[in-house]
Design a protein around this motif. Structure first.
Motif, mmCIF file in Angstrom:
data_model
loop_
_atom_site.group_PDB
_atom_site.id
_atom_site.type_symbol
_atom_site.label_atom_id
_atom_site.label_comp_id
_atom_site.label_asym_id
_atom_site.label_seq_id
_atom_site.Cartn_x
_atom_site.Cartn_y
_atom_site.Cartn_z
ATOM 1 N N PHE A 163 45.036 38.875 44.864
ATOM 2 C CA PHE A 163 44.227 39.639 43.919
ATOM 3 C C PHE A 163 45.126 40.286 42.872
ATOM 4 O O PHE A 163 46.223 40.758 43.192
ATOM 5 C CB PHE A 163 43.451 40.742 44.639
ATOM 6 N N LEU A 164 44.659 40.329 41.651
ATOM 7 C CA LEU A 164 45.286 41.170 40.640
ATOM 8 C C LEU A 164 44.559 42.507 40.681
ATOM 9 O O LEU A 164 43.339 42.575 40.484
ATOM 10 C CB LEU A 164 45.181 40.528 39.258
ATOM 11 N N VAL A 165 45.338 43.550 40.965
ATOM 12 C CA VAL A 165 44.765 44.877 41.177
ATOM 13 C C VAL A 165 45.475 45.876 40.271
ATOM 14 O O VAL A 165 46.704 45.931 40.244
ATOM 15 C CB VAL A 165 44.923 45.321 42.651
ATOM 16 N N THR A 166 44.700 46.662 39.542
ATOM 17 C CA THR A 166 45.290 47.721 38.731
ATOM 18 C C THR A 166 45.321 49.014 39.533
ATOM 19 O O THR A 166 44.275 49.512 39.961
ATOM 20 C CB THR A 166 44.504 47.939 37.426
ATOM 21 N N GLY A 167 46.536 49.513 39.759
ATOM 22 C CA GLY A 167 46.712 50.783 40.449
ATOM 23 C C GLY A 167 46.932 51.893 39.436
ATOM 24 O O GLY A 167 47.750 51.752 38.519
ATOM 25 N N SER A 209 41.506 49.354 41.073
ATOM 26 C CA SER A 209 40.365 48.497 40.730
ATOM 27 C C SER A 209 40.802 47.042 40.849
ATOM 28 O O SER A 209 41.918 46.673 40.473
ATOM 29 C CB SER A 209 39.866 48.787 39.306
ATOM 30 N N ILE A 210 39.908 46.207 41.402
ATOM 31 C CA ILE A 210 40.167 44.773 41.505
ATOM 32 C C ILE A 210 39.876 44.132 40.155
ATOM 33 O O ILE A 210 38.764 44.256 39.622
ATOM 34 C CB ILE A 210 39.282 44.137 42.591
ATOM 35 N N ASP A 211 40.865 43.458 39.600
ATOM 36 C CA ASP A 211 40.701 42.826 38.284
ATOM 37 C C ASP A 211 40.225 41.382 38.389
ATOM 38 O O ASP A 211 39.305 40.960 37.685
ATOM 39 C CB ASP A 211 42.019 42.872 37.509
ATOM 40 N N SER A 212 40.870 40.615 39.264
ATOM 41 C CA SER A 212 40.523 39.202 39.383
ATOM 42 C C SER A 212 41.224 38.613 40.601
ATOM 43 O O SER A 212 42.051 39.270 41.245
ATOM 44 C CB SER A 212 40.938 38.428 38.126
#
Length: 213
Positions: free
Chosen positions: A162-166, A148-151
């Motif tokens: 991008f800050l992305v939660t894997g 999910s793309i966080d910011s």
């Protein structure tokens, strides 16, 4: 009336010639009215039609929440940002997807279209690390990734971070399943008409940003 003498007739004829010559010279002089004034009035219209037809960059009109278009102030269009974000999200999901009985080359092949050549080369080396492969085979690890793309951390004229939660759904030995979660800083750079992942690392390590040399 007294008849003119020959001498008088000659003087009268000469006067008529001089008068006609003066009228001819007057008629050949340029006029300073009418037509000239008309041309001067038309010239601003001609100049305006020859000017630029596109608006200058930036926003000069009064700004309100209803008409403010932030993309006019950014180096990328809305479509560019969407494509870059999609690239970061798909990459992170695939980055966390692998299984113990898979050829490491197949893992890298799934990522190849989304990453730069340099990053692909690095993944080939990492995926072929003997210790890593042996451990996954021993534990029979199967991992399914999602993201999910966080910011947006930052952006430059040539890249976006991008800050992305894997997230990984991890199964070992065919037994119980666990969920692992890691936030990454994923740098996506523009490569001609495409976007490619230029770098990835844990978000708390940080990344400077632009990929221009």
């Amino acid at each position: 009336m007294t008849d003119l003498t020959d001498r008088q007739r000659k003087f009268a004829f000469a006067g008529i010639v001089v008068a006609l010559a003066a009228v001819g010279i007057y008629l050949t002089l340029p006029s300073t009215g009418g037509t000239a004034d008309h041309k001067v009035r038309r010239s601003p219209t001609v100049t305006a039609e020859a000017g630029p037809t596109t608006s200058p960059p930036g926003i000069s009109a009064s700004i309100s929440p209803q008409n403010f278009d932030i993309y006019r102030l950014l180096p990328f269009s809305q479509s560019d940002f969407a494509t870059a974000a999609d690239t970061a999200q798909r990459f992170t999901a695939l980055y966390g997807t692998y299984r113990f009985d898979e050829d490491p080359k197949a893992y890298v092949a799934r990522l190849q279209a989304l990453v730069t050549d340099d990053l692909r080369t690095q993944f080939e080396k990492d995926a072929a690390t003997p210790g890593l492969i042996d451990q996954r085979k021993q534990d029979q690890v199967v991992a399914q990734g999602s993201a999910s793309i966080d910011s947006i951390r930052t952006f430059q004229p040539n890249s976006v971070i991008f800050l992305v939660t894997g997230r990984q759904q991890v199964t070992k030995g065919g037994g119980a399943t666990s969920i692992d979660s890691t936030q990454y800083a994923v740098t996506v750079s523009r490569d001609a008409a495409f976007w490619r992942v230029y770098g990835v690392e844990p978000a708390n390590a940080g990344q400077a940003g632009d990929t221009t040399g």
